[in-house]
Enzyme design. Structure first.
Site, PDB file in Angstrom:
ATOM      1  N   ARG A 146     -11.879  -2.140 -14.224  1.00 35.02           N
ATOM      2  CA  ARG A 146     -12.045  -3.580 -14.424  1.00 35.02           C
ATOM      3  C   ARG A 146     -11.761  -3.896 -15.889  1.00 35.02           C
ATOM      4  O   ARG A 146     -11.491  -3.003 -16.689  1.00 35.02           O
ATOM      5  CB  ARG A 146     -13.480  -3.998 -14.095  1.00 35.02           C
ATOM      6  CG  ARG A 146     -14.512  -3.158 -14.861  1.00 35.02           C
ATOM      7  CD  ARG A 146     -15.911  -3.680 -14.712  1.00 35.02           C
ATOM      8  NE  ARG A 146     -16.916  -2.746 -15.198  1.00 35.02           N
ATOM      9  CZ  ARG A 146     -17.244  -2.560 -16.470  1.00 35.02           C
ATOM     10  NH1 ARG A 146     -16.601  -3.227 -17.417  1.00 35.02           N
ATOM     11  NH2 ARG A 146     -18.183  -1.700 -16.812  1.00 35.02           N
ATOM     12  N   GLU A 201     -24.166  17.866 -16.174  1.00 27.45           N
ATOM     13  CA  GLU A 201     -23.044  17.965 -17.103  1.00 27.45           C
ATOM     14  C   GLU A 201     -23.564  18.390 -18.477  1.00 27.45           C
ATOM     15  O   GLU A 201     -24.708  18.085 -18.835  1.00 27.45           O
ATOM     16  CB  GLU A 201     -22.369  16.590 -17.190  1.00 27.45           C
ATOM     17  CG  GLU A 201     -20.994  16.549 -17.790  1.00 27.45           C
ATOM     18  CD  GLU A 201     -20.376  15.163 -17.617  1.00 27.45           C
ATOM     19  OE1 GLU A 201     -19.500  15.000 -16.750  1.00 27.45           O
ATOM     20  OE2 GLU A 201     -20.790  14.225 -18.328  1.00 27.45           O
ATOM     21  N   LYS A 204     -18.606   9.582  -9.817  1.00 27.83           N
ATOM     22  CA  LYS A 204     -18.354  10.339 -11.048  1.00 27.83           C
ATOM     23  C   LYS A 204     -17.883  11.769 -10.781  1.00 27.83           C
ATOM     24  O   LYS A 204     -17.076  12.314 -11.526  1.00 27.83           O
ATOM     25  CB  LYS A 204     -19.606  10.333 -11.921  1.00 27.83           C
ATOM     26  CG  LYS A 204     -19.854   9.003 -12.636  1.00 27.83           C
ATOM     27  CD  LYS A 204     -21.046   9.097 -13.544  1.00 27.83           C
ATOM     28  CE  LYS A 204     -21.134   7.913 -14.486  1.00 27.83           C
ATOM     29  NZ  LYS A 204     -21.196   6.630 -13.813  1.00 27.83           N
TER      30      LYS A 204
END
Length: 445
Positions: free
Chosen positions: A293, A200, A116
């Site tokens: 995906r 974050e 991430k």
């Protein structure tokens, strides 16, 4: 086109991939665990191979067994579905090194977006908006405390290697941060083998909006609209719809352009999803992650754009042009997906069991992607998803009415089931208005 395809997955997504493969005249090969031997995806495949016991590590994540099955059946390509090995870059490389076609993005793109922090930094460099946060892992608790003070509380504490809503915690002050940091780090080490943590900005009222992208064989990246995914429990989606009722034409243009830039930044090929957080107060959005995906919720995009995303995946993997004109993509109507899980409708705790009754709803604009039929058993070894109920209408109002009727006519007994939750949601004025956020389920409870 590919002539034979091994589907390295199970349940509804394996069944759904097999359906498209057979429509295209591709020999479909299933792999399954001992526990899944009687499920529809096994019997509907042209050939099936047992790859191990119920434990996913010994079956659906068993790379050696899956590659041996591909070799013994003469498979030309492998489609990983979602979950299990779908975002495992080493598996993708191994598949290609074995001389097989990997139906998915390149291993380098999977690696780039799998972390991430790395993904955030790449996106920022590409001009994709990212939320305020750390550009490097918070090496220890002290570093996390300093970072949180700079970002400003509340903050989200996230496992850098996490995904699917797992490995996250919210801290409203330093005391909570100290607790959440240790908890998330320990979880990340246990689940992902990587304890890296990022800090974050946390937005108390936020919407979860994502964009479907497709990297074409000729190198172009196109965006097939957005999906609203804000109905969640434990940061995991329950309902998705397209288009998002929160996104104006001007905002949509910005969303799609950012998603295309994200894909181009990593040379993306095949299907993927750029997930974002949308602040409804300001209409600012921020990159969350890229799922390298096919998504669980891909059917709503298929219905709105009139494409079969699995077919498009196979065409990209084979080096073929898409079935649609990339310069003339035009959405129509509205689609909603409800995830039918084997879980109680109040606390959402798993409730596996033998299926006594299974009667799927039918009618105009109703689609059911299911992994089970009556007589099957939902075991505790895998995700609780049993089926996806997808409805389509000329507009959101018609889609909602069809969803209500479909939920009411879906007969399912045996395991616990969350259909009563959807019946409640589809009467909820906040949801019906379209003006909802990721806190809607908690407010209903």
């Amino acid at each position: 086109m590919i002539e034979s395809l091994l589907v390295a997955n199970r349940g509804e997504i394996a069944r759904r991939i097999i359906r498209t493969a057979k429509r295209l005249g591709i020999r479909a090969i299933a792999v399954h665990s001992e526990a899944d031997a009687g499920l529809p995806f096994v019997t509907e495949a042209d050939e099936a191979v047992c790859v191990g016991p119920a434990n996913p590590a010994q079956s659906y994540r068993n790379v050696e067994a899956i590659l041996a099955a591909a070799k013994s059946t003469g498979a030309q390509a492998i489609h990983p579905g979602y979950g299990f090995l779908s975002e495992n870059a080493d598996f993708a490389r191994t598949v290609e090194a074995s001389g097989l076609i990997w139906v998915g993005p390149g291993a380098d793109a999977i690696t780039a977006m799998g972390d991430k922090i790395n993904a955030r930094n790449l996106m920022a460099a590409a001009g994709v908006p990212v939320a305020p946060g750390t550009t490097d892992p918070a090496a220890d608790l002290d570093a996390a405390v300093v970072a949180a003070a700079e970002i400003g509380y509340p903050v989200m504490v996230k496992a850098a290697a996490g995904g699917g809503g797992m490995g996250m915690g919210v801290a409203t002050d330093e005391a909570a941060l100290r607790t959440e940091y240790d908890k998330v780090r320990a979880f990340a080490e246990r689940m992902f083998g990587d304890g890296s943590v990022l800090i974050e900005r946390y937005f108390p009222r936020v919407r979860h909006v994502e964009v479907q992208i497709l990297g074409l064989a000729d190198g172009r990246v196109v965006a097939l609209g957005e999906r609203e995914c804000s109905v969640q429990r434990r940061n995991q989606k329950l309902v998705e719809e397209s288009p998002s009722p929160a996104v104006s034409p001007e905002l949509r243009e910005r969303f799609l352009a950012a998603a295309v830039r994200a894909g181009e930044a990593v040379g993306y090929r095949n299907a993927g999803t750029v997930e974002c957080l949308l602040d409804p107060a300001t209409n600012e959005f921020f990159f969350l992650e890229m799922n390298t995906r096919l998504q669980v919720e891909h059917p709503v995009t298929e219905l709105v754009y009139g494409v079969d995303l699995v077919e498009e995946q196979l065409r990209v993997a084979a080096g073929l042009a898409p079935t649609f004109d990339p310069d003339a993509l035009a959405p129509r109507g509205h689609a909603i997906e409800l995830r039918i899980n084997a879980e109680d409708p109040k606390r959402f705790l798993p409730g596996p069991g033998a299926i006594k009754t299974w009667v799927e709803p039918t009618g105009e604009g109703v689609r059911v992607d299911s992994g089970y039929v009556a007589g099957n058993t939902v075991t505790p070894f895998y995700d609780s998803l049993m089926a996806k109920l997808i409805v389509f209408g000329a507009d959101r109002s018609e889609a909602l009415e069809r969803a209500k009727a479909a939920v009411a006519s879906f007969e399912l007994t045996g395991p616990k089931c969350n259909l009563p939750f959807f019946a409640e949601l589809l009467e909820n004025q906040e949801f019906l208005s379209g003006d909802y956020d990721t806190g809607i389920v908690s407010r209903m409870r």
